[in-house]
Design a protein around this motif. Structure first.
Motif, PDB file in Angstrom:
ATOM      1  N   MET A   5       6.349   1.433  26.413  1.00  0.00           N
ATOM      2  CA  MET A   5       5.825   1.101  25.103  1.00  0.00           C
ATOM      3  C   MET A   5       4.756   0.017  25.211  1.00  0.00           C
ATOM      4  SD  MET A   5       7.175   2.858  22.645  1.00  0.00           S
ATOM      5  CE  MET A   5       7.717   4.416  23.257  1.00  0.00           C
ATOM      6  N   ALA A   6       3.968  -0.109  24.171  1.00  0.00           N
ATOM      7  CA  ALA A   6       2.809  -1.016  24.198  1.00  0.00           C
ATOM      8  C   ALA A   6       3.199  -2.458  23.863  1.00  0.00           C
ATOM      9  CB  ALA A   6       1.761  -0.527  23.204  1.00  0.00           C
ATOM     10  N   ARG A   7       2.373  -3.370  24.382  1.00  0.00           N
ATOM     11  CA  ARG A   7       2.469  -4.799  24.050  1.00  0.00           C
ATOM     12  C   ARG A   7       1.278  -5.117  23.145  1.00  0.00           C
ATOM     13  NH1 ARG A   7       4.702  -8.829  27.039  1.00  0.00           N
ATOM     14  NH2 ARG A   7       2.695  -9.888  27.205  1.00  0.00           N
ATOM     15  N   PHE A   8       1.577  -5.515  21.905  1.00  0.00           N
ATOM     16  CA  PHE A   8       0.540  -5.757  20.913  1.00  0.00           C
ATOM     17  C   PHE A   8       0.484  -7.223  20.497  1.00  0.00           C
ATOM     18  CE2 PHE A   8       1.690  -1.274  19.572  1.00  0.00           C
ATOM     19  CZ  PHE A   8       0.514  -0.697  20.008  1.00  0.00           C
ATOM     20  N   TYR A   9      -0.703  -7.614  20.034  1.00  0.00           N
ATOM     21  CA  TYR A   9      -0.903  -8.885  19.349  1.00  0.00           C
ATOM     22  C   TYR A   9      -1.541  -8.529  18.016  1.00  0.00           C
ATOM     23  CZ  TYR A   9      -2.376 -13.766  18.602  1.00  0.00           C
ATOM     24  OH  TYR A   9      -2.560 -15.035  18.116  1.00  0.00           O
ATOM     25  N   ALA A  10      -0.805  -8.717  16.919  1.00  0.00           N
ATOM     26  CA  ALA A  10      -1.277  -8.350  15.583  1.00  0.00           C
ATOM     27  C   ALA A  10      -2.044  -9.512  14.972  1.00  0.00           C
ATOM     28  CB  ALA A  10      -0.097  -7.967  14.695  1.00  0.00           C
ATOM     29  N   GLU A  39      -4.130 -11.788  12.067  1.00  0.00           N
ATOM     30  CA  GLU A  39      -3.573 -12.451  10.896  1.00  0.00           C
ATOM     31  C   GLU A  39      -3.440 -11.551   9.667  1.00  0.00           C
ATOM     32  OE1 GLU A  39      -3.810 -16.884   8.942  1.00  0.00           O
ATOM     33  OE2 GLU A  39      -5.433 -16.195  10.216  1.00  0.00           O
ATOM     34  N   GLN A  40      -4.348 -10.605   9.478  1.00  0.00           N
ATOM     35  CA  GLN A  40      -4.307  -9.760   8.283  1.00  0.00           C
ATOM     36  C   GLN A  40      -3.477  -8.491   8.475  1.00  0.00           C
ATOM     37  OE1 GLN A  40      -7.462 -10.667   9.622  1.00  0.00           O
ATOM     38  NE2 GLN A  40      -7.608 -12.475   8.336  1.00  0.00           N
ATOM     39  N   PHE A  41      -3.006  -8.239   9.690  1.00  0.00           N
ATOM     40  CA  PHE A  41      -2.288  -6.988   9.939  1.00  0.00           C
ATOM     41  C   PHE A  41      -0.961  -6.985   9.176  1.00  0.00           C
ATOM     42  CE2 PHE A  41      -0.119  -3.664  12.221  1.00  0.00           C
ATOM     43  CZ  PHE A  41      -1.132  -2.741  12.374  1.00  0.00           C
ATOM     44  N   PRO A  42      -0.643  -5.877   8.469  1.00  0.00           N
ATOM     45  CA  PRO A  42       0.547  -5.835   7.611  1.00  0.00           C
ATOM     46  C   PRO A  42       1.864  -5.980   8.401  1.00  0.00           C
ATOM     47  CG  PRO A  42      -0.859  -3.901   7.257  1.00  0.00           C
ATOM     48  CD  PRO A  42      -1.414  -4.645   8.415  1.00  0.00           C
ATOM     49  N   PHE A  43       2.671  -6.972   8.012  1.00  0.00           N
ATOM     50  CA  PHE A  43       3.925  -7.227   8.719  1.00  0.00           C
ATOM     51  C   PHE A  43       4.912  -6.063   8.639  1.00  0.00           C
ATOM     52  CE2 PHE A  43       8.073  -9.186   9.516  1.00  0.00           C
ATOM     53  CZ  PHE A  43       7.816  -9.676  10.794  1.00  0.00           C
ATOM     54  N   PRO A  44       4.985  -5.307   7.508  1.00  0.00           N
ATOM     55  CA  PRO A  44       5.902  -4.152   7.503  1.00  0.00           C
ATOM     56  C   PRO A  44       5.590  -3.155   8.626  1.00  0.00           C
ATOM     57  CG  PRO A  44       5.214  -4.649   5.271  1.00  0.00           C
ATOM     58  CD  PRO A  44       4.371  -5.510   6.178  1.00  0.00           C
ATOM     59  N   LEU A  79       3.723  -9.148  18.971  1.00  0.00           N
ATOM     60  CA  LEU A  79       3.649 -10.571  18.666  1.00  0.00           C
ATOM     61  C   LEU A  79       2.592 -10.733  17.579  1.00  0.00           C
ATOM     62  CD1 LEU A  79       4.313 -13.569  19.402  1.00  0.00           C
ATOM     63  CD2 LEU A  79       2.396 -13.434  21.026  1.00  0.00           C
ATOM     64  N   THR A  80       2.914 -11.484  16.531  1.00  0.00           N
ATOM     65  CA  THR A  80       1.935 -11.700  15.468  1.00  0.00           C
ATOM     66  C   THR A  80       1.230 -13.037  15.671  1.00  0.00           C
ATOM     67  OG1 THR A  80       3.449 -12.838  13.967  1.00  0.00           O
ATOM     68  CG2 THR A  80       3.383 -10.414  13.831  1.00  0.00           C
ATOM     69  N   VAL A  81       0.068 -13.176  15.059  1.00  0.00           N
ATOM     70  CA  VAL A  81      -0.657 -14.445  15.084  1.00  0.00           C
ATOM     71  C   VAL A  81       0.237 -15.551  14.521  1.00  0.00           C
ATOM     72  CG1 VAL A  81      -2.586 -15.684  14.014  1.00  0.00           C
ATOM     73  CG2 VAL A  81      -2.965 -13.443  15.031  1.00  0.00           C
ATOM     74  N   GLN A  82       0.985 -15.233  13.476  1.00  0.00           N
ATOM     75  CA  GLN A  82       1.854 -16.221  12.856  1.00  0.00           C
ATOM     76  C   GLN A  82       2.960 -16.661  13.825  1.00  0.00           C
ATOM     77  OE1 GLN A  82       0.877 -13.309  11.552  1.00  0.00           O
ATOM     78  NE2 GLN A  82      -0.104 -13.760   9.603  1.00  0.00           N
ATOM     79  N   GLU A  83       3.565 -15.723  14.521  1.00  0.00           N
ATOM     80  CA  GLU A  83       4.636 -16.059  15.468  1.00  0.00           C
ATOM     81  C   GLU A  83       4.108 -16.865  16.649  1.00  0.00           C
ATOM     82  OE1 GLU A  83       7.358 -12.107  14.591  1.00  0.00           O
ATOM     83  OE2 GLU A  83       5.800 -12.056  16.132  1.00  0.00           O
ATOM     84  N   ALA A  84       2.868 -16.629  17.024  1.00  0.00           N
ATOM     85  CA  ALA A  84       2.250 -17.384  18.119  1.00  0.00           C
ATOM     86  C   ALA A  84       1.741 -18.741  17.636  1.00  0.00           C
ATOM     87  CB  ALA A  84       1.105 -16.576  18.730  1.00  0.00           C
ATOM     88  N   GLU A  85       1.962 -19.021  16.350  1.00  0.00           N
ATOM     89  CA  GLU A  85       1.545 -20.272  15.710  1.00  0.00           C
ATOM     90  C   GLU A  85       0.031 -20.475  15.778  1.00  0.00           C
ATOM     91  OE1 GLU A  85       4.064 -23.436  17.152  1.00  0.00           O
ATOM     92  OE2 GLU A  85       5.837 -22.492  16.266  1.00  0.00           O
ATOM     93  N   ASN A  86      -0.694 -19.370  15.637  1.00  0.00           N
ATOM     94  CA  ASN A  86      -2.155 -19.419  15.614  1.00  0.00           C
ATOM     95  C   ASN A  86      -2.707 -19.131  14.220  1.00  0.00           C
ATOM     96  OD1 ASN A  86      -2.380 -19.971  18.359  1.00  0.00           O
ATOM     97  ND2 ASN A  86      -2.328 -17.804  18.897  1.00  0.00           N
ATOM     98  N   ALA A  87      -1.844 -18.935  13.246  1.00  0.00           N
ATOM     99  CA  ALA A  87      -2.289 -18.600  11.894  1.00  0.00           C
ATOM    100  C   ALA A  87      -2.806 -19.838  11.178  1.00  0.00           C
ATOM    101  CB  ALA A  87      -1.145 -17.986  11.100  1.00  0.00           C
ATOM    102  N   GLY A  88      -3.792 -19.620  10.331  1.00  0.00           N
ATOM    103  CA  GLY A  88      -4.299 -20.676   9.483  1.00  0.00           C
ATOM    104  C   GLY A  88      -5.054 -21.779  10.209  1.00  0.00           C
ATOM    105  N   GLN A  89      -5.319 -21.591  11.474  1.00  0.00           N
ATOM    106  CA  GLN A  89      -6.021 -22.617  12.246  1.00  0.00           C
ATOM    107  C   GLN A  89      -7.514 -22.334  12.346  1.00  0.00           C
ATOM    108  OE1 GLN A  89      -4.185 -23.379  16.021  1.00  0.00           O
ATOM    109  NE2 GLN A  89      -2.134 -23.117  15.199  1.00  0.00           N
ATOM    110  N   ARG A  90      -7.962 -21.374  11.563  1.00  0.00           N
ATOM    111  CA  ARG A  90      -9.378 -21.010  11.544  1.00  0.00           C
ATOM    112  C   ARG A  90      -9.891 -20.629  12.924  1.00  0.00           C
ATOM    113  NH1 ARG A  90     -12.307 -23.460   6.595  1.00  0.00           N
ATOM    114  NH2 ARG A  90     -13.408 -21.589   7.120  1.00  0.00           N
ATOM    115  N   ILE A  91      -9.068 -19.883  13.663  1.00  0.00           N
ATOM    116  CA  ILE A  91      -9.519 -19.431  14.967  1.00  0.00           C
ATOM    117  C   ILE A  91     -10.411 -18.216  14.787  1.00  0.00           C
ATOM    118  CG2 ILE A  91      -7.554 -20.397  16.220  1.00  0.00           C
ATOM    119  CD1 ILE A  91      -6.360 -17.618  16.389  1.00  0.00           C
ATOM    120  N   THR A  92     -11.372 -18.086  15.635  1.00  0.00           N
ATOM    121  CA  THR A  92     -12.327 -16.997  15.539  1.00  0.00           C
ATOM    122  C   THR A  92     -11.730 -15.713  16.103  1.00  0.00           C
ATOM    123  OG1 THR A  92     -13.260 -17.409  17.729  1.00  0.00           O
ATOM    124  CG2 THR A  92     -14.224 -18.649  15.856  1.00  0.00           C
TER     125      THR A  92
END
Length: 113
Positions: A1-6, A8-13, A26-39
């Motif tokens: 199976m694939a390893r993904f990084y979703a 910030e806007q990708f739907p959590f459902p 792994l989501t941006v939020q779980e990696a604690e990269n959300a809301g940090q204005r990363i490019t």
């Protein structure tokens, strides 16, 4: 199976459904990269550092990044779809074709019925 990084806007459902199908997401939020204005470049760099394919509905920017440099672990550029089950199934189908995702751009578009 694939390893993904979703991104910030990708739907959590859809993330949850992909996990149920056996994918490691792994989501941006779980990696604690959300809301940090990363490019988008930084999102892609993080995914590369983790050897993960990007899941995004931000198609234009990530297609541009792929065209600039295909040295990544895959970009899955999706059309947003409110039917989460169909959305997850189309991604699953697109990435389980047996070919490695490294360096590939895969477009998953919503089917018009």
């Amino acid at each position: 199976m694939a390893r993904f990084y979703a991104d910030e806007q990708f739907p959590f459902p859809v993330v949850e459904l992909l996990r149920a199908l056996g994918h490691d997401v792994l989501t941006v939020q779980e990696a604690e990269n959300a809301g940090q204005r990363i490019t988008d470049e930084e999102v892609l760099a993080f995914a590369i550092s983790q050897k993960r394919s990007i899941l995004t509905i931000n198609r234009d920017d990530f297609i541009r990044l792929h065209r600039r440099d295909s040295n990544h672990f895959g970009i899955i550029a999706c059309t947003n779809h409110r039917n989460w089950e169909k959305f997850a199934a189309r991604i699953d189908e697109a990435v389980t074709a047996g070919e490695p995702l490294q360096g590939k751009l895969i477009r998953v578009v919503r089917q018009v019925n």
